[in-house]
Design a protein around this motif. Structure first.
Motif, PDB file in Angstrom:
ATOM      1  N   GLN A 177       1.053  -1.252   0.204  1.00  0.00           N
ATOM      2  CA  GLN A 177       0.137  -0.162   0.138  1.00  0.00           C
ATOM      3  C   GLN A 177       1.053   1.051   0.046  1.00  0.00           C
ATOM      4  OE1 GLN A 177      -3.053  -0.093  -0.224  1.00  0.00           O
ATOM      5  NE2 GLN A 177      -4.170   1.162   1.259  1.00  0.00           N
ATOM      6  N   PRO A 178       1.369   1.461  -1.293  1.00  0.00           N
ATOM      7  CA  PRO A 178       2.309   2.500  -1.305  1.00  0.00           C
ATOM      8  C   PRO A 178       1.624   4.277  -0.722  1.00  0.00           C
ATOM      9  CG  PRO A 178       1.600   2.510  -3.317  1.00  0.00           C
ATOM     10  CD  PRO A 178       1.044   1.581  -2.212  1.00  0.00           C
ATOM     11  N   ALA A 179       2.152   5.295   0.234  1.00  0.00           N
ATOM     12  CA  ALA A 179       1.357   5.776   0.692  1.00  0.00           C
ATOM     13  C   ALA A 179       1.633   7.773  -0.448  1.00  0.00           C
ATOM     14  CB  ALA A 179       2.190   6.542   2.185  1.00  0.00           C
ATOM     15  N   LEU A 180       0.780   8.130  -1.051  1.00  0.00           N
ATOM     16  CA  LEU A 180       0.803   9.788  -1.753  1.00  0.00           C
ATOM     17  C   LEU A 180       1.462  10.705  -0.793  1.00  0.00           C
ATOM     18  CD1 LEU A 180       1.171  10.047  -5.010  1.00  0.00           C
ATOM     19  CD2 LEU A 180      -1.108  10.383  -4.291  1.00  0.00           C
ATOM     20  N   ILE A 181       2.258  11.417  -0.661  1.00  0.00           N
ATOM     21  CA  ILE A 181       2.956  12.729  -0.203  1.00  0.00           C
ATOM     22  C   ILE A 181       2.644  13.722  -0.727  1.00  0.00           C
ATOM     23  CG2 ILE A 181       4.171  13.849   1.218  1.00  0.00           C
ATOM     24  CD1 ILE A 181       5.128  11.631   2.321  1.00  0.00           C
ATOM     25  N   GLY A 182       2.087  15.016  -1.314  1.00  0.00           N
ATOM     26  CA  GLY A 182       2.096  16.169  -2.225  1.00  0.00           C
ATOM     27  C   GLY A 182       2.601  17.316  -1.145  1.00  0.00           C
ATOM     28  N   LEU A 183       3.071  18.128  -1.517  1.00  0.00           N
ATOM     29  CA  LEU A 183       4.374  18.787  -1.484  1.00  0.00           C
ATOM     30  C   LEU A 183       4.026  20.153  -2.546  1.00  0.00           C
ATOM     31  CD1 LEU A 183       6.845  16.712  -0.740  1.00  0.00           C
ATOM     32  CD2 LEU A 183       7.071  17.632   0.926  1.00  0.00           C
ATOM     33  N   PRO A 184       2.915  20.683  -2.517  1.00  0.00           N
ATOM     34  CA  PRO A 184       2.325  21.948  -3.506  1.00  0.00           C
ATOM     35  C   PRO A 184       3.405  23.320  -2.690  1.00  0.00           C
ATOM     36  CG  PRO A 184       0.591  20.870  -1.812  1.00  0.00           C
ATOM     37  CD  PRO A 184       1.762  20.891  -1.514  1.00  0.00           C
ATOM     38  N   GLY A 185       3.664  23.539  -4.003  1.00  0.00           N
ATOM     39  CA  GLY A 185       4.649  25.182  -4.408  1.00  0.00           C
ATOM     40  C   GLY A 185       4.859  25.582  -5.703  1.00  0.00           C
ATOM     41  N   THR A 186       6.045  26.226  -5.050  1.00  0.00           N
ATOM     42  CA  THR A 186       6.929  26.402  -6.749  1.00  0.00           C
ATOM     43  C   THR A 186       7.271  25.248  -7.389  1.00  0.00           C
ATOM     44  OG1 THR A 186       7.563  28.435  -5.652  1.00  0.00           O
ATOM     45  CG2 THR A 186       8.582  28.148  -7.483  1.00  0.00           C
ATOM     46  N   HIS A 187       7.709  24.647  -6.939  1.00  0.00           N
ATOM     47  CA  HIS A 187       8.109  23.236  -8.036  1.00  0.00           C
ATOM     48  C   HIS A 187       7.405  22.449  -6.716  1.00  0.00           C
ATOM     49  CE1 HIS A 187      12.294  25.094  -9.424  1.00  0.00           C
ATOM     50  NE2 HIS A 187      11.005  25.006 -10.118  1.00  0.00           N
ATOM     51  N   VAL A 192       5.741   9.182  -4.230  1.00  0.00           N
ATOM     52  CA  VAL A 192       5.477   7.912  -3.433  1.00  0.00           C
ATOM     53  C   VAL A 192       6.421   7.477  -2.710  1.00  0.00           C
ATOM     54  CG1 VAL A 192       4.782   5.373  -4.441  1.00  0.00           C
ATOM     55  CG2 VAL A 192       4.023   7.386  -5.923  1.00  0.00           C
ATOM     56  N   VAL A 193       6.086   7.009  -1.311  1.00  0.00           N
ATOM     57  CA  VAL A 193       6.629   6.211  -0.403  1.00  0.00           C
ATOM     58  C   VAL A 193       6.533   4.405  -0.485  1.00  0.00           C
ATOM     59  CG1 VAL A 193       7.028   6.288   1.767  1.00  0.00           C
ATOM     60  CG2 VAL A 193       6.727   8.619   0.666  1.00  0.00           C
ATOM     61  N   GLU A 194       7.371   3.755  -0.499  1.00  0.00           N
ATOM     62  CA  GLU A 194       6.824   2.309   0.409  1.00  0.00           C
ATOM     63  C   GLU A 194       8.175   2.103   0.902  1.00  0.00           C
ATOM     64  OE1 GLU A 194       4.833   1.280  -4.571  1.00  0.00           O
ATOM     65  OE2 GLU A 194       6.244  -0.014  -3.389  1.00  0.00           O
TER      66      GLU A 194
END
Lengths: 360, 360
Positions: A177-187, A192-194
């Motif tokens: 069950q991979p985890a998804l992490i979003g870091l909004p911003g300039t870039h 995907v963390v497994e």
């Protein structure tokens, strides 16, 4: 260009109790345009925070004239004057080729141990040793890089300070069950963390492209900043990207102008509409790349790291893509810096750690 | 801002023969940043051309102080001094809300007759009447607009001057076989023509986004202009967009930087690589919108209107999409202006027209 450090402030917790505790670690989030310094006690609690505009591209004096030392002293000198033996950790662009010292990228899949093993040290003019965290590189046809985000990601993994507790965050850790992490911003980054490793990630230049389009193309000419963010216009942009976006953002962006020309989008709706368009295209692109690995964005419960207002926008946009379980993670930077420092043996956490550091 | 008119030059044909012919029409292609003026004889041959930087956003004096008159006089005064009764036609942004006179858009499907019916007239300070061609609007969820391109498109339809000859260009005219016309540039347009009418079109902000990305984002910082255009780097960008573009251009654009960081793309390859990426995404987007109407880009033989070098780039990029029959159309602007002027009755063509005007 001159750097400006804001007045020191207590960040979290109870000021009086915190003041009594001795400092145990200085940790820096040192990016391109800003420097944030945190003073921790031995329980991993933030005692004090200092922010400055002395990013690595905005040093108070040029790098070759001691700019890094000057910025460091300005941010941390007060703390070091009180206890000169404090260990210092730094993450972010400070470890890039244009930084204070080059900390070469660790390749994906990247564990916390690999990051710690990649730490490079630099000594300040005053003799303080600064441990610099490396960034992460995903090789391939379209390589991706991060510097600073890797530390925030490990800060968002689990809720405890030093110890990684698989049970505390089963969804993020179960190998299937991979985890998804979003870091909004300039870039903006989507990671995907497994199995507690940074497996792969994608960079979208959403924030920087938005700034360039509004300031340096015809789209900006008819725009007016609204008095308050216009959520309806934002969601309209997201929907257009999702439903009519097949020609791509180079095409849909022009609708900001043509909807204005045809009296269907007011001048003060245009900034948020364009923001929604770009974020909508970002999420459509994310959806497409995840689908290639049989991961469905709508079925993910992404964690979002970043400024609250921006993360809230992403939550709304994600919901349009059927992804309603997004959660905003707070204090990921401080937590990550603390975690890496502990893992690197820079600081020995007291028992209190898991208590204080898990109260978000 | 001051406008600069280049020295008059003979544009085409035999100078001595041309000099002998009397002028019959002045026609202007008057855009945002440039003004091109053509002097025609009664056979539709260009006798003289004058170019100026006096676009509608770059007038020699402000519009409210007679800027349009000043620019017009500077460009055409010499010609009008010799024959003051010449009819004058103008196409482009000069007919926009910010132009000399507003010539409201004609809606798609737009025939040449509809354009002529939409002509609006403005009288100069010196009493000359200028007929201004309207632009074209495609209404819908994502409206599209053009001003100036409609005239070039009719210039590219068929090879004869005044008369539209269906037999001369069967592929473009057969009702079941729409023709595709591409106009690369700042705001690239792709136009579907059916039965001699502009049926629908798409705008891609490719040129303007390229300029903004190179001048105002991190991508430009590591770039060096190559001594000569780097076709290999350009095609590499096209291929990446076509084969790895599913995350969208917000994501792939960042590879310009990361390929550089990982020593896979030299600084002087980056400008053409990014250009290829953007044009590749444009064509992938075009492919997708055409496919929704069961038109296959690879099966089209598009005509390209624009600067030769840029059109040549598009020909190469189109070939990567399996579309090998693209042809560059020359002198579409002059031809279109002449055609519309004839259709509007501004000039009565002599018999010679179809002879002289069809030699590209």
């Amino acid at each position: 260009m001159s750097a400006h450090t804001t007045a020191a402030r207590r960040a979290h917790g109870k000021p009086d109790a915190a003041r009594a505790k001795p400092a145990a670690l200085i940790a820096l989030d040192w990016g391109t345009t800003s420097l944030r310094a945190y003073l921790f006690d031995a329980a991993g609690e933030v005692l004090d925070t200092r922010m400055s505009t002395a990013g690595i591209m905005n040093l108070p004096v040029p790098a070759e004239e001691g700019g890094f030392d000057a910025a460091f002293d300005e941010a941390c000198g007060v703390w070091l004057a009180q206890s000169s033996a404090l260990p210092v950790l730094a993450a972010g662009m400070v470890g890039s080729a244009q930084g204070w010292v080059s900390a070469p990228y660790v390749e994906t899949p990247a564990s916390e141990d690999a990051l710690v093993a990649g730490i490079v040290r630099v000594r300040t003019a005053s003799g303080v040793e600064v441990a610099v965290v490396p960034g992460v590189l995903e090789p391939g046809a379209l390589p991706n890089v991060m510097r600073g985000e890797e530390t925030q990601i490990f800060g968002a993994l689990g809720e405890r300070g030093a110890q990684f507790d698989a049970r505390a965050d089963a969804a993020m850790q179960a190998p299937m069950q991979p985890a998804l992490i979003g870091l909004p911003g300039t870039h903006a980054k989507w990671v995907v963390v497994e199995g507690a490793r940074i497996e792969r990630f994608y960079t979208f230049m959403t924030g920087e492209v938005y700034a360039a389009l509004t300031a340096h193309t015809i789209l900006g000419r008819t725009m007016k900043r609204p008095a308050a963010p216009d959520t309806a216009a934002f969601l309209r942009g997201v929907t257009v990207a999702r439903e009519h976006g097949c020609a791509g953002v180079l095409a849909t962006a022009f609708s900001t102008r043509t909807l204005g020309l045809t009296d269907q989008l007011a001048a003060d709706e245009q900034p948020d509409y364009l923001s929604g368009l770009l974020i909508g295209h970002e999420l459509a692109g994310l959806d497409a790349v995840l689908a290639r690995r049989d991961v469905e964005l709508a079925a993910c419960a992404p964690r979002l790291i970043g400024a609250d207002a921006l993360c809230e926008r992403y939550r709304l946009a994600l919901a349009q893509f059927g992804c309603s379980g997004a959660q905003i993670v707070h204090r990921a930077t401080e937590r990550g810096l603390w975690r890496v420092a502990v893992r690197a043996g820079l600081v020995a956490p007291t028992d209190q750690t898991s208590q204080t550091n898990q109260t978000a």
